[in-house]
Every structure is written in structure tokens, then in C-alpha cells.
Write a protein that holds these residues in place. Structure first.
Motif: not given
Length: 266
Positions: A83-90, A143-152, A181-183, A188-190
Motif C-alpha cells: 500500500f505504501r508504494d501506491g500513488t495516483i499514477s501507479r 469524488p475527491a479529485p486532487d485530494f492530496t493538494s486540495e484537502l490534505i 490512514n497512511i499518506f 502527495i508529490e505524485d
């Protein structure tokens, strides 16, 4: 709501090569006719294909003679990978590989929470490949588009910022299970590289958004903002006054079915 289960055939596909290879688990319900759409389930962060909405989506497909594709991202459910290897691109790459299991059939993408973001990125990739006409509709649930940059990122505490720098991740309690949850910093960068709320989104198909107004994770204002980025499409936004983030109650499932019927029967 029926409690009967449908034993759709299981499938496994390998995504990536070498150290990046991971086994992705999927279930595929074939449509009654070759020209009939597949409903494609795109789950949320830390959710899996055995959740209430995913199962009810397949049940709806079975009743209507539609195809249905459910799968688990890497690090989720019964798929391989960490799970920790996960990114939106992946997870987008895995979604593209899973979508290939439907062949050339038309599809309706159904994205929940983070899956809504992946659905929007998936249709962007399909349109870039001049294959966007396959998508006959989008149904987005909280829907949570861009949640890393907009919400986290805007809500990061000093301690969380330090943890991202020193450990490469931070943890956050969640009401949805015993484990936090683990972020990760990589997620976040991806996320910044996969932003969709930076300009006009052209889905090229009908869009129906279901959003709870008591959602503690994705404020309903986020859905309103998403609508403003879809000016060229036929968009329906259903705001549910007492709705939470999961939207898995019987009345919420009824709204999901209604949204799907509106797109299928249009």
C-alpha cells in the motif's frame, strides 16, 4: 436490497515489470450482448472491490444484462503490492490495465472518492489516445479529485510536515477501521502531477455526481468546484442533505441505481 451474491469470474493480471510488478485481482461479469456497456468500478483510498457499493453495482449490472468490472488496486483488498508504494499514477496504470479486460466494449466509469479522481484521469488518458468515445458516462460518488493538494496539504500540521520529511509519511486516525490512514510524501508529490482541477475537464459524456452534505472527508463544496471544471458536459449534481462519505445506505444505493439508469436509458 437483495443480499444474494453473484459469483462473477475471477481474474488476475500482472502490471509492471521487474521490481515494479504486482498482481492485480479482478472480477468480471460478462454483458449479455457484445455491444452492451461494462460498468467499471473504481474504488476509493483503502477500499476494495468487496464493499457494499461495488457489490451492488455488479448486482445492478446482472439485473440489466450489463457487464461489470471490479478490481483492487495494488496494496488494496486481495491484490498484491505494498500500500505504501501506491500513488495516483501507479493506481491509474493499474486501472488502465484492468480496463483492457473489457476489450473494446463501451464503458460507464463509476468512481468513489479517490476513484472519482482516477476516473477523471482515466478518461483524460483515453481521450488523449483518441479512445474517449468508449466512455458512455461517469458516475462519481463523493469524488475527491486532487485530494492530496486540495484537502490534505492545506491541513497539514507542523508535526505531520516533519513526519513527511523525516519518515516519508504521516499517519492519521480514521473512523473506517482500526488502522490509521497512511499518506506518503510520494503520494502527495505524485498527486501534484495528476491534478485535474487546474483547468477545463472534458469528459465528453454525461456525468452524474452524488455528494453527501455531511461528508466529513470531502466537503460538498469540493463537488461544486468539480462541476465548475466540467462546463462542456451534461452534469447532474445530486446533493444529499444527510449523506455521509460512504453513501452506502439503502437509499444511497437507490440513488446510485437511478443515476446509472439515467445514463443507460438516455
Amino acid at each position: 436490497m437483495s443480499t444474494a451474491t453473484i459469483e462473477s469470474p475471477a481474474a488476475t493480471l500482472t502490471v509492471g515489470t521487474g521490481s515494479e510488478a504486482r498482481e492485480i485481482a479482478a472480477r468480471i461479469l460478462a454483458p449479455s450482448r457484445p455491444d452492451t456497456p461494462f460498468l467499471v468500478w473504481l474504488g476509493g483510498y483503502r477500499s476494495d472491490m468487496s464493499g457494499t457499493k461495488a457489490i451492488e453495482l455488479e448486482r445492478f449490472a446482472h439485473e440489466r444484462g450489463l457487464g461489470c468490472l471490479r478490481f483492487d488496486y495494488s496494496g488494496h483488498g486481495i491484490s498484491g503490492g505494498e500500500f505504501r508504494d501506491g500513488t495516483i499514477s501507479r493506481w491509474l496504470e493499474e486501472s488502465q490495465a484492468a480496463l483492457a479486460l473489457t476489450g473494446t466494449a463501451p464503458v460507464i466509469l463509476v468512481g468513489s472518492s479517490m476513484g472519482g479522481w482516477i476516473a477523471l484521469r482515466l478518461i483524460q488518458e483515453l481521450r488523449a489516445a483518441e479512445n474517449g468515445q468508449r466512455v458512455r458516462g461517469l458516475v462519481l460518488i463523493a469524488p475527491a479529485p486532487d485530494f492530496t493538494s486540495e484537502l490534505i496539504e492545506p491541513a497539514l500540521t507542523d508535526a505531520e510536515k516533519v513526519s513527511l520529511i523525516e519518515r516519508g509519511y504521516f499517519e492519521e486516525p480514521t473512523p473506517y477501521g482500526p488502522d490509521p490512514n497512511i499518506f506518503t510524501a510520494a503520494l502527495i508529490e505524485d498527486g501534484r502531477r495528476n491534478r485535474v482541477l487546474a483547468g477545463v475537464i472534458e469528459a465528453g459524456c454525461p456525468v452524474h455526481i452524488l455528494q453527501g452534505m455531511k461528508d466529513p472527508d470531502v466537503p460538498y463544496e469540493h463537488a461544486l468546484r468539480l462541476v465548475s471544471h466540467l462546463p462542456t458536459d451534461n452534469v447532474v449534481l445530486t446533493l444529499i442533505a444527510d449523506g455521509d462519505h460512504r453513501l452506502s445506505r439503502p437509499e444511497d444505493i437507490a440513488r446510485l441505481r437511478s443515476a446509472l439508469e439515467g445514463i443507460i436509458d438516455a
